[in-house]
Design an enzyme around this catalytic site. Structure first.
Site, mmCIF file in Angstrom:
data_model
loop_
_atom_site.group_PDB
_atom_site.id
_atom_site.type_symbol
_atom_site.label_atom_id
_atom_site.label_comp_id
_atom_site.label_asym_id
_atom_site.label_seq_id
_atom_site.Cartn_x
_atom_site.Cartn_y
_atom_site.Cartn_z
ATOM 1 N N SER B 49 -11.077 15.241 -11.242
ATOM 2 C CA SER B 49 -12.263 14.442 -11.535
ATOM 3 C C SER B 49 -12.946 14.939 -12.800
ATOM 4 C CB SER B 49 -13.249 14.510 -10.368
ATOM 5 O OG SER B 49 -12.641 14.009 -9.211
ATOM 6 N N THR B 122 -5.691 8.200 -8.355
ATOM 7 C CA THR B 122 -5.369 8.082 -6.926
ATOM 8 C C THR B 122 -5.592 9.426 -6.255
ATOM 9 O OG1 THR B 122 -3.063 8.733 -7.170
ATOM 10 C CG2 THR B 122 -3.547 6.406 -7.421
ATOM 11 N N SER B 553 14.509 -11.721 23.953
ATOM 12 C CA SER B 553 14.275 -11.881 22.500
ATOM 13 C C SER B 553 12.790 -12.106 22.201
ATOM 14 C CB SER B 553 15.140 -13.005 21.920
ATOM 15 O OG SER B 553 15.128 -14.147 22.723
#
Lengths: 299, 646
Positions: B49, B122, B553
């Site tokens: 940062s 990120t 299914s």
């Protein structure tokens, strides 16, 4: 030869617009007539040339728009040969909602947000281009280029799709719609430089001119028509002013400036010492949240 | 800090003087900037940062009002005493994150005299692997931050591996906080030597090491006197001059995925797209893939006039000399060096969804402008992103990275990801939720898909069906356990037999004990179970049979998959609709009782979902229709005889 940053941004925006037109059923372009919209529309013309952009323009008219903006809007749509849809909440206007009496939140909800949602739903638009940029405010820095909305047009920031490479996943449920922001990676300076470079026609209000003004609540307002309600003691005064952003005229502050050409505007912007949104209440959010954290004993 | 600030003021003063004195000259200069996108990898502890904040600050992207707020905040809550705490510029966002916006990729912008920069920011922890992959996918360069006091950590290896995996060629290894180790060259050299060893192990060919201090400003915008032993460029100088990806792509053969066909009138037909690699000029010979048809470029059309040349990265519209078929999804390529087409690949997948990968399930795959159906095999292995170990895996979960084979339902035009990101990078999309569930990179196509060409056999499925005097059908019974599927299917088969039809019934008894005896009842196994049954049913339909299947299914996606394997109109979905409480009350095999008692896991209707068919061809409400009536209705419908009895 390297592609310049503006060429890359242009190419990216064109790529995004073509993806939308190829995959969406019924796209539309939100057209606010401001400088970002002007750039977006110019890019659309380029993306589909020699075809005209294959979607209509949608303008949300609050009823308190600058006359010069409406003139520019009509002339532009006619020149390009695009369909122009104007959405307006007549019901609210008839009920007396106006920018002088209604609280700011109520006014923008009724005259801007509601008619937008209504128009999107009514016409069944499933994708809408918007001119938002990530550098505008901090929370926008994280919004995707393709941003999904539920059937009630709500954004769920916790449920955004990852955007990898230049692959955009436009698959969606029938009731959902998408907002697409082709200018996401542009900054304000990029916008102005591009307008300058491409000689894009913008609303004259961005250029300095002598206009009747009154000073109110720290804002320099322009008396655009006779509906401007003057308060006691207020007398309109002619001043040379220009606008950095455009909204409803009784709510948008002008700045005193002599910048009458694009280079002068850019010069003024670059030398400005305050951010575009100075004076707006939302601007100090970050400080406020830091304060809040401090109060909660974070530090 | 005071020193670098003074220098910074000097440069910005010059810029401001130019803006003030000759704005036209300034604009002229700045219109020719190039653009670099990069990602910063590291955590707040590494000073990420602070570094980003410093880059924004030094490039004058911060206005006075914001700066005033920053200065005030720094004094109140900063960690740097009376100095400006740059991290607060970026960490203001952390507060927002806590207020409900996803921890995610944030994009920030700044510019210097030479370039505009887009930074993908990120978070660095392992649970944000997918975010880092997303940010890295559009980056030309990655900055790997290392805390000089800590040296190489697990996360350094992880970030480097991910950046390498996504194909970032320009790696900057920034050894940060040099001020805290007294600008000691030995510390720096040791870290770089360790890193070089690790880099070689994972296949990183080269990287640019820079000793910096984000906080003190060393080697950020100017070469620092504190590191006289370092003779490389400062960080910004490196960012300003490093070669761009799209410049590299220009030297490769032409590829342009067609996005949109531009057809304003009968006289104009142009193919619009963004050039992925190479250059193109009017007159160049091209080939349209996958059809392989050849033509040449007649003109490159833009609103600013026809171009003499267009290069990788540009969005253009091409007009070809001949009227040939070409539409969205096709790729226009250099005639003498076309890309390959194939339908089976080895890939690396990064799983991005909360729901794990289901091998055998059909997903949408978007690659370039092509959208196809694709199924993924069980992974060959998963990669531990912290130490690059290969682990055995049956599936991939959120943030899992693995190598798996993938098959598409038709031939696609591709290139290995290492050669071309646009034609080798893809996403997988869940067909039901529409979520982007994976990012993938194609390594190569599998030899068998290149060599196996469908045999044009003389006795085809038509001939098989004609011989039996019937239309092939797959009648797919689905419903809860105990709903009556097998009972009704049996009756249907008896009637068909009596009518002289050739049929075959596939059910749990003849499939679970043989073909699928290796499968259990997890979601992944259920998907694979149905996929195999679907394939068998399709082969039998090719042989001209009327195939009846009776399986729970439970998932829509698999039933849809089988439907998509067959020609339109041959698949009949029969929904045997028995409410759960009715089926449970009947409990013919006593299974519900066991499931309720917890003795049976993954039991449909109890602790596993049943997805009700939306538009079955036939729905049987067993609370109102007897098995005999149901059988008659079904037989009539599949043999085309309309019945008035029900």
């Amino acid at each position: 030869m390297n592609l310049t940053h503006l060429q890359r941004l242009e190419s990216e925006a064109i790529h995004i617009m073509r993806e939308v037109v190829a995959e969406a059923e019924k796209p539309v372009m939100l057209y606010s007539v401001g400088k970002d919209s002007a750039v977006m529309l110019h890019l659309a013309k380029k993306a589909f040339y020699p075809s005209p952009p294959p979607f209509p323009l949608l303008h949300i008219a609050s009823g308190w728009d600058f006359q010069a903006l409406l003139d520019h809007r009509d002339r532009t749509a006619k020149e390009i040969g695009m369909e122009l849809i104007v959405a307006h909440n007549q019901e609210a206007a008839d009920a007396g909602i106006n920018p002088f009496d209604a609280r700011a939140g109520v006014y923008s909800q009724q005259m801007l947000i509601d008619p937008l949602k209504q128009a999107l739903t009514e016409h069944g638009f499933d994708a809408a281009f918007g001119g938002g940029r990530r550098d505008e405010e901090k929370s926008r820095a994280k919004e995707r280029i393709f941003s999904f909305r539920s059937s009630s047009h709500r954004w769920d920031p916790k449920n955004q799709r990852p955007e990898l490479w230049k692959l955009y996943n436009m698959n969606k449920a029938k009731s959902e719609s998408i907002r697409v922001f082709p200018l996401s990676n542009w900054t304000e300076l990029d916008i102005w430089q591009y307008i300058h470079l491409e000689q894009i026609d913008i609303v004259p209000l961005y250029y300095a001119a002598k206009l009747p003004t009154v000073k109110r609540d720290g804002l320099l307002l322009v008396v655009d028509d006779e509906r401007m309600r003057l308060e006691e003691g207020e007398v309109p005064e002619e001043k040379v002013v220009r606008f950095r952003t455009l909204g409803c005229y009784p709510l948008t502050g002008a700045t005193e400036s002599s910048a009458a050409t694009l280079p002068e505007i850019i010069q003024e912007m670059l030398l400005a010492t305050s951010s575009e949104r100075e004076g707006r209440a939302v601007d100090h959010d970050a400080t406020a949240s830091m304060e809040k954290k401090k109060q909660e004993g974070y530090f | 800090m005071a020193r670098s600030d003074t220098e910074q003021l000097d440069t910005s003063y010059q810029t401001e003087a130019l803006i003030a004195e000759d704005i036209d000259a300034y604009l002229e200069k700045h219109q020719h900037k190039s653009m670099l996108r990069f990602i910063t990898c590291g955590s707040v502890d590494d000073g990420k940062s602070t570094l980003i904040g410093r880059l924004l600050y030094d490039s004058k992207m911060i206005f006075e009002d914001q700066l005033a707020a920053l200065e005030a905040d720094s004094k109140k809550v900063g960690t740097q005493g009376q100095e400006i705490d740059f991290a607060l510029l970026v960490d203001g966002l952390a507060a927002e994150r806590e207020q409900g916006i996803t921890i995610d990729v944030a994009y920030r912008f700044f510019a210097t005299e030479k370039r505009k920069f887009i930074v993908a920011d990120t978070p660095g922890h392992e649970q944000y692997t997918r975010n880092m992959i997303t940010g890295a996918s559009t980056a030309d360069l990655a900055i790997i931050l290392i805390d000089a006091r800590q040296g190489i950590l697990t996360q350094t290896r992880r970030h480097s591996y991910l950046a390498h995996l996504i194909g970032i060629k320009n790696l900057v290894v920034a050894v940060n906080k040099m001020d805290l180790v007294g600008y000691d060259q030995a510390v720096y050299d040791k870290i770089i030597a360790d890193y070089a060893k690790f880099a070689t192990e994972i296949g990183i060919e080269n990287f640019t090491p820079i000793p910096i201090s984000g906080l003190a400003g060393d080697n950020i915008t100017s070469v620092s006197p504190n590191t006289p032993w370092y003779d490389g460029p400062d960080l910004v100088a490196h960012l300003e001059t490093v070669e761009l990806t799209n410049t590299v792509n220009r030297t490769k053969p032409l590829r342009m995925p067609v996005q949109w066909v531009n057809r304003p009138n009968l006289d104009f037909r142009g193919f619009s797209g963004q050039i992925a690699s190479g250059t193109i000029k009017p007159g160049d010979e091209v080939r349209v893939l996958p059809s392989g048809r050849r033509s040449s470029v007649k003109s490159i059309v833009t609103m600013d006039g026809e171009l003499d040349e267009a290069v990788a990265g540009q969005s253009v519209t091409l007009v070809l000399a001949d009227e040939i078929d070409c539409s969205r999804g096709d790729v226009i390529a250099a005639a003498d060096a076309p890309p390959q087409t194939a339908d089976q690949f080895e890939t690396t997948l990064v799983w991005m969804d909360e729901n794990e990968m289901l091998p055998g399930r059909s997903y949408w795959m978007k690659i370039g402008s092509q959208m196809v159906s694709a199924t993924v095999q069980t992974p060959k292995y998963q990669i531990n992103v912290n130490n690059m170990e290969q682990l055995a895996a049956k599936t991939l979960e959120l943030n899992g990275i693995g190598v798996a084979e993938l098959a598409t339902d038709r031939q696609i035009v591709f290139e290995p990801y290492a050669d071309n990101r646009d034609l080798g990078g893809f996403i997988l999309i869940d067909k039901l939720t529409n979520a982007t569930v994976a990012a993938g990179m194609l390594h190569f196509c599998l030899r068998r898909s290149q060599n196996v060409h469908w045999q044009a056999v003389d006795v085809d499925r038509n001939a098989h069906a004609l011989q039996k005097n019937q239309e092939p059908r797959v009648v797919w019974f689905t419903g809860l356990s105990g709903s009556g599927k097998s009972t009704i299917a049996n009756m249907v088969e008896k009637r068909l037999h009596a009518l002289g039809k050739h049929s075959f019934l596939l059910d749990g008894d003849n499939v679970r004990h043989g073909l699928n005896r290796d499968l259990g009842f997890t979601d992944a196994d259920r998907v694979e179970n149905i996929r195999r049954i679907g394939e068998v049913a399709r082969l039998m339909a090719d042989a001209g049979l009327i195939v009846l299947t009776a399986f729970i299914s439970p998932f829509r996606a698999e039933r849809q998959l089988v439907r998509s394997m067959l020609p339109e109109g041959e698949f009949f979905e029969v929904f045997v609709d028995t409410p759960l409480e009715v089926a449970e009350e009947r409990d013919v095999k006593g299974l519900y009782k066991k499931a309720r008692a917890g003795e049976l896991k993954n039991f449909t209707g109890i602790d596993s979902d049943y997805e009700v068919p939306r538009n079955p061809e036939i729905r049987i409400d067993t609370t109102r229709t007897s098995p005999e009536e149901a059988a008659e209705l079904i037989v009539n419908k599949i043999t085309g005889i309309w019945s008035y009895t029900i």
